[in-house]
Scaffold this motif. Structure first.
Motif, short mmCIF file in Angstrom:
data_model
loop_
_atom_site.label_atom_id
_atom_site.label_comp_id
_atom_site.label_asym_id
_atom_site.label_seq_id
_atom_site.Cartn_x
_atom_site.Cartn_y
_atom_site.Cartn_z
N GLN A 1 -6.16 -9.44 3.67
CA GLN A 1 -6.35 -9.32 2.25
C GLN A 1 -7.85 -9.25 1.90
O GLN A 1 -7.82 -8.07 1.19
N LEU B 1 -4.50 2.88 1.77
CA LEU B 1 -3.80 2.13 1.04
C LEU B 1 -2.31 2.29 1.14
O LEU B 1 -1.46 1.48 1.39
N GLU B 2 -2.15 3.53 1.28
CA GLU B 2 -0.60 4.21 1.53
C GLU B 2 -0.47 3.82 2.97
O GLU B 2 0.80 3.33 3.37
N GLU C 1 0.64 0.21 3.09
CA GLU C 1 1.93 0.05 2.62
C GLU C 1 2.99 0.64 3.52
O GLU C 1 4.19 -0.13 3.73
N ILE C 2 2.98 1.53 4.18
CA ILE C 2 3.73 1.98 5.08
C ILE C 2 4.06 1.29 6.31
O ILE C 2 5.14 0.81 6.60
N CYS D 1 2.33 -1.90 7.43
CA CYS D 1 2.13 -3.47 7.46
C CYS D 1 3.47 -4.14 6.99
O CYS D 1 4.13 -3.64 6.10
N LYS E 1 5.94 -6.70 5.55
CA LYS E 1 6.08 -7.40 4.30
C LYS E 1 6.20 -8.96 4.47
O LYS E 1 7.12 -9.30 5.41
#
Length: 120
Positions: free
Chosen positions: A88, A111-112, A115-116, A118, A120
């Motif tokens: 983080q 950041l994209e 999101e793709i 990593c 969740k």
């Protein structure tokens, strides 16, 4: 010597390998901006020691040269793709780069990637 390749008008360069870590740290502390950028991307692409690389990404995201700040964002995207996770703290450091006109695109791309790639 790095391997260079041009694809669709964009030049890609294989950064090679930097060992040991102390050599990279010396470059991070004393190198010219292009050397720092190359060393950071090399560290990220090596796939080794994600946490050590993230600490340098965080530190170098505040570098006075925008090219190094961009490389810190790109490097975090590489870590996300290779490891499927990032801290983080590193993500916040790169997210802060969205407020800088010189780094907004690199930060957004990183950041994209997070999101793709990593979990969740």
């Amino acid at each position: 010597m790095p391997n260079k390749e041009r694809v669709d008008g964009v030049q890609y360069e294989s950064p090679g390998v930097i060992t040991p870590a102390s050599a990279a740290e010396d470059i991070f502390r004393h190198g010219r901006p292009e050397e720092v950028s190359r060393a950071l991307i090399t560290a990220a692409l090596s796939g080794e020691n994600r946490l050590w690389t993230e600490q340098w990404i965080i530190q170098l995201s505040r570098h006075n040269e925008s090219s190094v700040r961009c490389s810190s964002a790109v490097s975090l995207g590489h870590l996300a793709r290779l490891h499927g996770e990032v801290s983080q703290e590193a993500m916040k450091a790169v997210a802060a780069l969205r407020g800088d006109g010189a780094t907004v695109d690199a930060a957004g791309s990183s950041l994209e990637d997070i999101e793709i790639f990593c979990r969740k």
